[in-house]
Design a protein around this motif. Structure first.
Motif, PDB file in Angstrom:
ATOM      1  N   LYS A 239       0.842  -1.215   0.000  1.00 29.38           N
ATOM      2  CA  LYS A 239       0.000   0.000   0.000  1.00 29.38           C
ATOM      3  C   LYS A 239       0.868   1.252   0.000  1.00 29.38           C
ATOM      4  N   LYS A 240       0.252   2.363  -0.362  1.00 30.94           N
ATOM      5  CA  LYS A 240       0.891   3.676  -0.285  1.00 30.94           C
ATOM      6  C   LYS A 240       1.184   3.991   1.201  1.00 30.94           C
ATOM      7  N   GLU A 241       2.223   4.789   1.478  1.00 30.05           N
ATOM      8  CA  GLU A 241       2.578   5.060   2.879  1.00 30.05           C
ATOM      9  C   GLU A 241       1.398   5.664   3.654  1.00 30.05           C
ATOM     10  N   GLN A 242       1.195   5.156   4.863  1.00 27.05           N
ATOM     11  CA  GLN A 242       0.097   5.637   5.711  1.00 27.05           C
ATOM     12  C   GLN A 242       0.298   7.090   6.130  1.00 27.05           C
ATOM     13  N   LEU A 243      -0.821   7.729   6.396  1.00 29.66           N
ATOM     14  CA  LEU A 243      -0.759   9.110   6.887  1.00 29.66           C
ATOM     15  C   LEU A 243      -0.191   9.168   8.307  1.00 29.66           C
ATOM     16  N   HIS A 244       0.240  10.347   8.693  1.00 27.12           N
ATOM     17  CA  HIS A 244       0.578  10.613  10.084  1.00 27.12           C
ATOM     18  C   HIS A 244      -0.751  10.909  10.786  1.00 27.12           C
ATOM     19  N   ALA A 245      -0.984  10.299  11.936  1.00 29.22           N
ATOM     20  CA  ALA A 245      -2.269  10.557  12.608  1.00 29.22           C
ATOM     21  C   ALA A 245      -2.053  10.947  14.060  1.00 29.22           C
ATOM     22  N   ILE A 246      -2.920  11.826  14.540  1.00 27.34           N
ATOM     23  CA  ILE A 246      -2.930  12.154  15.965  1.00 27.34           C
ATOM     24  C   ILE A 246      -4.307  11.823  16.503  1.00 27.34           C
ATOM     25  N   ASP A 247      -4.303  11.046  17.581  1.00 27.84           N
ATOM     26  CA  ASP A 247      -5.555  10.678  18.230  1.00 27.84           C
ATOM     27  C   ASP A 247      -5.567  11.402  19.571  1.00 27.84           C
ATOM     28  N   PHE A 248      -6.353  12.471  19.648  1.00 25.25           N
ATOM     29  CA  PHE A 248      -6.309  13.322  20.840  1.00 25.25           C
ATOM     30  C   PHE A 248      -6.786  12.599  22.087  1.00 25.25           C
ATOM     31  N   GLU A 249      -7.833  11.820  21.944  1.00 24.86           N
ATOM     32  CA  GLU A 249      -8.381  11.189  23.153  1.00 24.86           C
ATOM     33  C   GLU A 249      -7.393  10.171  23.721  1.00 24.86           C
ATOM     34  N   ALA A 355       7.214  21.134  37.673  1.00 26.47           N
ATOM     35  CA  ALA A 355       5.758  20.936  37.752  1.00 26.47           C
ATOM     36  C   ALA A 355       5.078  21.348  36.450  1.00 26.47           C
ATOM     37  N   LYS A 356       5.525  22.475  35.867  1.00 30.40           N
ATOM     38  CA  LYS A 356       4.868  22.980  34.655  1.00 30.40           C
ATOM     39  C   LYS A 356       5.185  22.114  33.434  1.00 30.40           C
ATOM     40  N   VAL A 357       6.442  21.616  33.362  1.00 29.08           N
ATOM     41  CA  VAL A 357       6.803  20.773  32.213  1.00 29.08           C
ATOM     42  C   VAL A 357       6.025  19.458  32.254  1.00 29.08           C
ATOM     43  N   ARG A 358       5.908  18.890  33.457  1.00 27.13           N
ATOM     44  CA  ARG A 358       5.109  17.652  33.581  1.00 27.13           C
ATOM     45  C   ARG A 358       3.685  17.891  33.085  1.00 27.13           C
ATOM     46  N   GLU A 359       3.114  19.007  33.526  1.00 30.22           N
ATOM     47  CA  GLU A 359       1.735  19.326  33.142  1.00 30.22           C
ATOM     48  C   GLU A 359       1.634  19.495  31.627  1.00 30.22           C
ATOM     49  N   ASN A 360       2.607  20.225  31.070  1.00 32.34           N
ATOM     50  CA  ASN A 360       2.590  20.499  29.645  1.00 32.34           C
ATOM     51  C   ASN A 360       2.695  19.207  28.840  1.00 32.34           C
ATOM     52  N   PHE A 365      -1.665  16.733  23.906  1.00 32.84           N
ATOM     53  CA  PHE A 365      -2.768  16.638  22.950  1.00 32.84           C
ATOM     54  C   PHE A 365      -4.112  16.983  23.587  1.00 32.84           C
ATOM     55  N   SER A 366      -4.081  17.676  24.724  1.00 30.37           N
ATOM     56  CA  SER A 366      -5.349  18.020  25.373  1.00 30.37           C
ATOM     57  C   SER A 366      -5.856  19.351  24.836  1.00 30.37           C
ATOM     58  N   ILE A 367      -7.169  19.549  24.949  1.00 32.34           N
ATOM     59  CA  ILE A 367      -7.745  20.820  24.513  1.00 32.34           C
ATOM     60  C   ILE A 367      -7.471  21.847  25.595  1.00 32.34           C
ATOM     61  N   ARG A 368      -7.012  23.020  25.205  1.00 34.70           N
ATOM     62  CA  ARG A 368      -6.937  24.122  26.169  1.00 34.70           C
ATOM     63  C   ARG A 368      -8.111  25.048  25.856  1.00 34.70           C
TER      64      ARG A 368
END
Ligand SMILES: Cc1cc2nc3c(=O)[nH]c(=O)nc-3n(C[C@H](O)[C@H](O)[C@H](O)COP(=O)(O)OP(=O)(O)OC[C@H]3O[C@@H](n4cnc5c(N)ncnc54)[C@H](O)[C@@H]3O)c2cc1C
Length: 766
Positions: A239-249, A355-360, A365-368
């Motif tokens: 097959k043709k190369e797969q897309l890059h995907a992001i699954d937010f949940e 603390a902030k880097v861990r949170e970030n 991929f979370s909604i702000r």
């Protein structure tokens, strides 16, 4: 190794190599890169090489788009492949909110010229057959996502730089940096020393250690990151190369790697790596797996992409361009506020950063949501009235680590922001606060501003040279933009003159270090001292028709317009509290700002609240202030005012004084004035329904995207939705045809010819 170079770049990762190439491209040939081991011996070696053009900061997104074009250029010059695979990418939304977020991201991309598309689940499944459709609500398609080979990219930059005249020295560790009196540096290495005019810290994983060589603690921290690569999968064969995907949940990114798939995750329980120091002997080593930590994300991943269960960086281009321009031309040539280390200050201690880097990381991929305040490292910095405001049910935001009130709820139970892209539960309470300012008097804490105490016999002349507006007389205030040599906005200040040789400047707190960098660069040898004093002085402001009577009941000075007109500034005693009082208010109503040293703030607050009962005083917060300043078309730093705009484009004409002597940016500003500039900041009344613009939405005119929103809010005093935004100058006087896209829906927008509230400015002045 040579003993002198104009520039020494420390670090041969993708960023150092990119900076080296861009410096040679800009014409600086005497440049040397020093690498401790081999090129790509830091995080570049580990990178999955994913590249994305969508970014929360549109200015950063622009630089990332540039990077993609750049790969072709360095491949051509060096003959080294960058391993670019433009597969296209999809971002998968599992919820309606996420789909709304994608619609907003698509709209933002529109004015950056990005070709993004919202697609249905069925269309997404056609593009990316590995997904299980039942988990998703829709998706966004980006045709120019993909991945690169970070090793190839770094070597392509390095070879291109060498062809351009640069030197690269490997297996050499920089152990110290010693400043010389003329501003140049001795770069100390284990193979001899180099004298350099400029040093670039591109130490990546070791950037903290390099920073410490010059006494700087950089607010950066590496997080452990894991990705899995499957064996060859029959589903992909032929097959043709797969897309890059992001699954937010699932907090997952996924792409094809040879005949299998690569899946990485930003897990909630992320762990920092090497919290205090990075070992010098770390390099192309892998950290031990910790699959248990990422198990919850993997479980979601296997459910969303079932075929995977059966099978068992960074770009750096835009950064290199901006930094090389900054060094060669004295200006980054782009708006890099979103990446500038100067937006941090002393509050970024090691533990805060941790603390902030861990949170970030966990929220990668979370909604702000626009009204969402993040909880990590809070509360850290508070003013003396914090508990008093808490007792009044304040909902706090955090700004530079400092808690400040956003709005006040009627009860403790209701003192919570329910996050939403639409008008939130705070809406009626913010409305009541604005109405109080309009009809009686409001009290606002204004401690979260940057303040500078500037003194010395040379101060007035120096400020006149630094700022575009005229320096005010003693006892007066002037609002002023600060321009760079290119005549672009790099700051806006309230300049208050305490005495002939003493000024008090108020500006954006987050830009304090950014401003100090500029001030120090232009500091005369003697006669002026600048002291940032943000937390030494805290403030309270009263605004509204009863504000004068309230304050007058507490001071001996005459506050009438005849004795203390608009834009006056004076030391006063408010009861027993000594402070500076300025007759100015960002609400655009009659109002006063009071600055006191921190030890007096509680007493001042108690005094104003007690006396205020008689005048109908109500507390208000930052949300109401934002709505009211938009009603007045008052711009704000990092929104309306940024280094990509000139003062005429931003509507600050009246604050640029060409009659005074030379000031930085004068000739460029004069050219802008003559030519008219390319853009104009415009105020719109928007026919919005249940959601207001917040910033970065596209502005349409006659069916085409022509500009972007910088701020928006519901104007409670004028009872309609408002937005400020930039449009091409040719459309700045167009009367009809405007629309603003909010969460995927276009709403009619009416250009206003002046401020929505009190356009004549009568209220502030009488
Ligand atoms: C597992 C993983 C996956 C990733 N995936 C992606 C991705 O998909 N997409 C993406 O964009 N980013 C990704 N990243 C992030 C990306 O790798 C980094 O942002 C990027 O490589 C940083 O490059 P750099 O040049 O700043 O630092 P580094 O690559 O760390 O380079 C710094 C270099 O400086 C040298 N050095 C340091 N100190 C000295 C000294 N005192 N003297 C001499 N030399 C010195 C080091 O030896 C090193 O070679 C990923 C990172 C990891 C760990």
């Amino acid at each position: 190794m040579k003993s002198h170079a104009k520039v020494v770049v420390i670090g041969g990762g993708v960023v150092g190599a990119s900076v080296l190439y861009h410096l040679t491209k800009a014409g600086w040939k005497d440049v040397l890169l020093i690498e401790r081991a081999e090129l790509t011996s830091g995080s570049t070696w580990h990178a999955a090489g994913g590249m994305h053009t969508v970014n929360g900061d549109p200015n950063v997104a622009k630089l990332q788009q540039y990077t993609i074009e750049l790969y072709k250029e360095i491949e051509r010059i060096s003959g080294q492949s960058c391993g670019v695979h433009i597969t296209g990418g999809i971002m998968l939304a599992g919820t309606r909110e996420r789909l709304d977020w994608l619609k907003m991201a698509k709209a933002r991309g529109r004015y950056l010229g990005m070709d993004l598309e919202i697609i249905s689940v069925d269309e997404a499944a056609k593009l990316f057959p590995l997904m299980d459709k039942s988990h998703f609500a829709g998706a966004m398609y980006d045709p120019i996502e993909g991945h690169v080979d970070p090793y190839g990219v770094t070597h392509a930059y390095a070879k291109s730089a060498q062809i351009g005249g640069a030197d690269i020295v490997r297996q050499t560790l920089v152990t110290d940096l010693k400043p010389r009196a003329d501003g140049s540096w001795d770069v100390i290495t284990d193979h001899g020393n180099v004298h350099a005019e400029h040093v670039v810290n591109a130490g990546g994983l070791w950037a903290r250690e390099v920073g410490r060589m010059v006494g700087i603690e950089l607010p950066i921290l590496a997080m452990e990151h894991q990705y899995l690569i499957t064996g060859d999968m029959p589903e992909l064969a032929g097959k043709k190369e797969q897309l890059h995907a992001i699954d937010f949940e699932g907090e997952i990114y996924i792409r094809q790697e040879r005949g299998g798939m690569l899946m990485g995750t930003y897990e909630r329980a992320g762990v920092p790596w090497s919290e205090v120091t990075t070992p010098w002997d770390f390099g192309q080593d892998l950290l031990p797996n910790d699959l248990e930590r990422i198990a919850p994300s993997l479980e979601v991943g296997f459910a969303h992409f079932p075929a995977l269960e059966a099978a068992g960086f960074s770009q750096g281009g835009g950064v290199g361009l901006a930094l090389s321009r900054w060094m060669v031309d004295g200006d980054p040539g782009a708006d890099i506020w979103g990446m500038d280390v100067a937006r941090y200050g002393d509050w970024t201690t090691l533990a805060y950063t941790n603390a902030k880097v861990r949170e970030n990381y966990s929220r990668r991929f979370s909604i702000r949501f626009p009204n969402e305040e993040l909880p990590a490292a809070r509360p850290l910095r508070t003013t003396p009235i914090y508990e008093k405001l808490q007792a009044e049910h304040a909902v706090f935001g955090d700004y530079c680590g400092l808690e400040h009130p956003l709005w006040f709820a009627p009860s403790a139970r209701e003192a919570e922001d329910l996050i939403s892209f639409r008008r939130s539960n705070a809406h009626p309470h913010v409305a009541a606060e604005c109405k109080a300012v309009q009809n009686s008097v409001g009290l606002l804490e204004i401690s979260n501003y940057g303040k500078f105490d500037i003194r010395g016999p040379g101060t007035a002349d120096w400020l006149s040279h630094m700022m575009a507006n005229r320096v005010p007389a003693v006892g007066r205030i002037a609002l002023t933009p600060m321009l760079n040599e290119r005549g672009k906005l790099i700051g806006d200040f309230t300049m208050c003159r305490v005495a002939a040789d003493h000024f008090f400047l108020v500006g954006t707190y987050a830009a304090e270090t950014y401003y100090m960098r500029w001030f120090e660069r232009h500091m005369p040898a003697s006669g002026v001292t600048v002291r940032p004093c943000a937390m030494e002085y805290v403030g309270l402001s009263v605004a509204g028709p009863n504000s004068r009577a309230l304050l007058q009941s507490l001071v001996r000075d005459d506050l009438s317009t005849a004795a203390f007109p608009f834009m006056s500034f004076r030391r006063m005693e408010i009861g027993m509290v000594p402070g500076y009082v300025g007759r100015v208010s960002f609400t655009g109503d009659l109002g006063f700002e009071i600055w006191v040293t921190t030890d007096y703030q509680r007493a001042l607050y108690d005094l104003l609240v007690k006396a205020g009962r008689e005048y109908g005083l109500k507390l208000f917060g930052g949300r109401a202030l934002n709505a009211m300043r938009i009603e007045k078309s008052f711009g704000s730093w990092a929104r309306e005012y940024r280094p990509i705009y000139g003062p005429f484009e931003a509507g600050l004409d009246r604050f640029v004084d060409f009659k005074k002597s030379e000031f930085i940016g004068r000739s460029a500003a004069a050219e802008e004035k003559d030519a008219g500039g390319a853009l104009r900041l415009v105020t719109f009344k928007v026919d919005a329904t249940d959601a207001d613009a917040i910033g970065d939405e596209p502005i349409w005119h006659d069916g085409k995207t022509v500009g972007w929103v910088t701020s928006g809010a519901f104007g409670h005093r004028v009872n309609h939705s408002l937005a400020l935004g930039y449009v091409p100058v040719a459309l700045a006087k167009a009367d009809a045809g405007f629309e603003i896209e909010i969460i995927g829906e276009r709403h009619k927008a009416h250009r206003l010819t002046g401020a929505a509230f009190d356009a004549s400015g009568k209220l502030m002045r009488t």
